[in-house]
Design an enzyme around this catalytic site. Sequence first.
Site, PDB file in Angstrom:
ATOM      1  N   ASP A 154       7.594  37.463  53.097  1.00 25.93           N
ATOM      2  CA  ASP A 154       7.540  36.311  52.419  1.00 25.93           C
ATOM      3  C   ASP A 154       6.482  36.121  51.350  1.00 25.93           C
ATOM      4  O   ASP A 154       5.495  36.767  51.484  1.00 25.93           O
ATOM      5  CB  ASP A 154       6.683  35.510  53.754  1.00 25.93           C
ATOM      6  CG  ASP A 154       6.570  33.863  53.231  1.00 25.93           C
ATOM      7  OD1 ASP A 154       6.374  33.655  52.265  1.00 25.93           O
ATOM      8  OD2 ASP A 154       6.603  33.154  54.103  1.00 25.93           O
ATOM      9  N   GLY A 155       6.850  35.745  50.327  1.00 23.71           N
ATOM     10  CA  GLY A 155       6.249  35.948  48.955  1.00 23.71           C
ATOM     11  C   GLY A 155       4.817  35.376  49.218  1.00 23.71           C
ATOM     12  O   GLY A 155       3.728  36.079  48.769  1.00 23.71           O
ATOM     13  N   ASP A 175      11.029  31.501  42.304  1.00 21.51           N
ATOM     14  CA  ASP A 175      12.248  31.180  42.159  1.00 21.51           C
ATOM     15  C   ASP A 175      12.567  29.838  42.002  1.00 21.51           C
ATOM     16  O   ASP A 175      11.586  28.739  42.356  1.00 21.51           O
ATOM     17  CB  ASP A 175      13.009  32.027  43.327  1.00 21.51           C
ATOM     18  CG  ASP A 175      14.464  32.063  42.915  1.00 21.51           C
ATOM     19  OD1 ASP A 175      14.803  31.821  41.645  1.00 21.51           O
ATOM     20  OD2 ASP A 175      15.261  32.846  43.570  1.00 21.51           O
TER      21      ASP A 175
END
Length: 840
Positions: free
Chosen positions: A591-592, A609
């Site tokens: 998970d970023g 993104d």
Amino acid sequence: MLASINVPPSVSKGQVVLISILFCASGFVGLVYQVLWMKELGLLFGNSSQAAATTLVAFFLGLAVGGYVWGKRSKNIRHPLRTYALLEVGVVCSALLYYVLLDTYYLLYSPLFQIVGDYPTVFVTLKFVLAVVILFLPAFFMGGTLPLMSQHLVRNANSLGKTTSLLYAVNTLGGALGAYMAGFHLPPLMGFDRTYVVALILTGGVALLAWVLSYFSAPPAIHQSPSPPEKPPTLPLMSWNSIRALAFLSGFVALSVEILWTRMFSQVLQNSVYTFSTVLVIFLVSLALGAWLASFLARYDFNPLATISILLLLSALLIGLTPFLFSWTTNGLQYLGGKKDWIDYMVEIFRHGGTVMLVPGICLGSIFPYLLKMSEAHHQAAGETVGHLIAINTLGAIVGSVSAGFVFMPLWGLWNSIRLMAVIYLLVVLFLVPPKPSRTKLFQWAAAFGLLLLITVFEPSSVPLIRVDPVKKKEVLYEYWEGSNGTVAVVKRKNSLKIKVNNYYSLGGTGAKKWEAKQSHLPLLIHPNPKSVFYLGMGTGITAGAALSHPVERVVVSELIPEVVEAAEKYFQPHLNGLFTDQRASIVTEDGRNYLLGTSEQFDVIIADLFIPWRAGVGSLYTQEHFVTIHQHLKKGGLFAQWLPLYQLTEADFGGIARTMLEAFPQVTMWRGDFLSRKPIVVLIGHQNDQPFQPYDLSQRMQQVGVEFKQTPVGHFPFFSHYAGNLSSVKHLFNSYLINTDDLPLIEYQAPISHRQQKARQSQWFVQEKWTRFVETVLTHHPPANDPYLKNLPTQQYRFPHAGLFLHQAKVAQYQGNSKQFTTLLYQYHQQVKTHETLP
């Protein structure tokens, strides 16, 4: 329904009603707690399926141990109802401690991540330990509530099944209501913290009411099992070990099926926070009705072995049929909703969910409660029996939920995993149910016949999992993967190769390669000297791969779904500019948001993104806390690029995100990603400081990178025609919008509603005139000549932002068929752009 509870001596009917109400309220707040804990720990641990499973297992482990310990102790407790009240007090105290521990864990998380972040198994284990420390104690107290309540109400052995099953039904029904309120209404109305306070107050009220009621109810005698029934059972019953085994398997199958059905519906739903809550609510309602059915059956002298065999056979048959029923009701996995508005859409989801899940769920939900009826013949204390079986059932649920998500689906796929659950119950009838009398043996023959049907007639390989349209859309399925985080497919549509998640969520494709690459080029060209870049989300990898054309030294890409990484590596390599081979690039399956929360590394540029805002979990990527974390991970002069699809946002959604970014960054500028009319994208740039643009030889960098900003038929247009204004200079325009926070996640809850309203033409996206008027307002309030961000540019550059506005307005006029206005605006654009752009 409550009238069917066998009222024990010295317990009035009114007291039973009050006890049932408070136990329903206990189930309500229990699910509210669970939803809030899953959400909060998801923000800390990440929104991956592994993190969610870690939290769920820790919570269920506390329930299991609590059920066992308090069940064993219950027969020695003089006032079970009073002790029940103290357990609820324990829930309140330990739930208060939760926030203290959570704050501590936020401080510890980064150091732990830096030590063991490169060892996923060790890190997941640490997350589990942290979750256990936080959740075990309140779950331990919750786990003891049903055994103690059963010990208080059950005074006769033949009332254990019908009384405790009704309590189970009431508690689960309260849980369904709690899941509905926590999933639909409470967080967007008052935020998570205030919702938590309300839950604490309700739990305290339940404790107080139970304590008062304990003084008006005669307690059961201690060290005494329920009195035996008037007639001893003459029918053969299951052994105690067989009952325990079936209790484990019923938990295993029930939670496995819930996980599998949730994945099943994710293939056709919006997949917002609401749709996941809908599936949970329907499942809990079906379990509550199943428990009521078990209570109803327990009141009659049916053959227990025949009854449990019928319930198992029905469950197996209906579970095995759900893939076919689901495919039929959704017309071959067609996206549900169409042009329906929000209310009609939710009604349709509940209708489809009820059609597929309700009856099978009722059968599933009846099995464990009916085992309480079958355990009556063993003459144990009510609380001890219930506690023991609850513990085993919950352990089965733990194993089932983990197995379904991380073993069965990756190995055998969704449909075969559902079929496996049906097979398990048929095998139970074959091997756990005693073969005598002869009537029971008939059920074993039926189970054998059912197995034959599942292998032959009801073999689900004919049921589609990925919907493709080879005729209208000219789609061809290349390959798909079923992982714990979703179903990932590579599909070719005409000449474009795409990655899709759960059928309808596209991560981009080669047909839009130029635009996806531009999502890297634009932010990297704004920065005068980017050396390190971090990407929140990978998708096809085209965007991240474009960074390697720039003189960067390090590119880190985070992607939540491992199968997306595998798909990109296998099918998109020719379009990724060496993303998987270049030593400058590294890809982390994480998970970023979670990665940035843990790492100490800083970056020149961080690029988020193009997320679809109404999808579950995406709202947390637009919160103030997340933006503050990003700001802390920017190097001096760094910038953060938040790409936004204006064709999926209302003006209010956009305003909320912009207002939130303005609170986290000293300067926020706005840039057009393109000049499209219907589906434009925009990037909000959050700057690490409030310094102006640093001029450099932009034309030379663009030539080195091989980037040329062109758009036919207009031809060349300057780089700064993408610039749409300095939002920090017009911050007052956003004062009416609320800040999106982890506590009050407005985007998470509002964006799905906006999506459906737009589908029904009840609202409009922030595109065409709405968008161009807004840009015009920004440039009018603070023209480029007065913009502090642009003060280092030559004066001739100041006309380019207005030129971009004219071009965008021209594209809108062209789309609307207004050729006269198009010609006029295009002429104005050309008048503004007379020379090629050269920056000193």
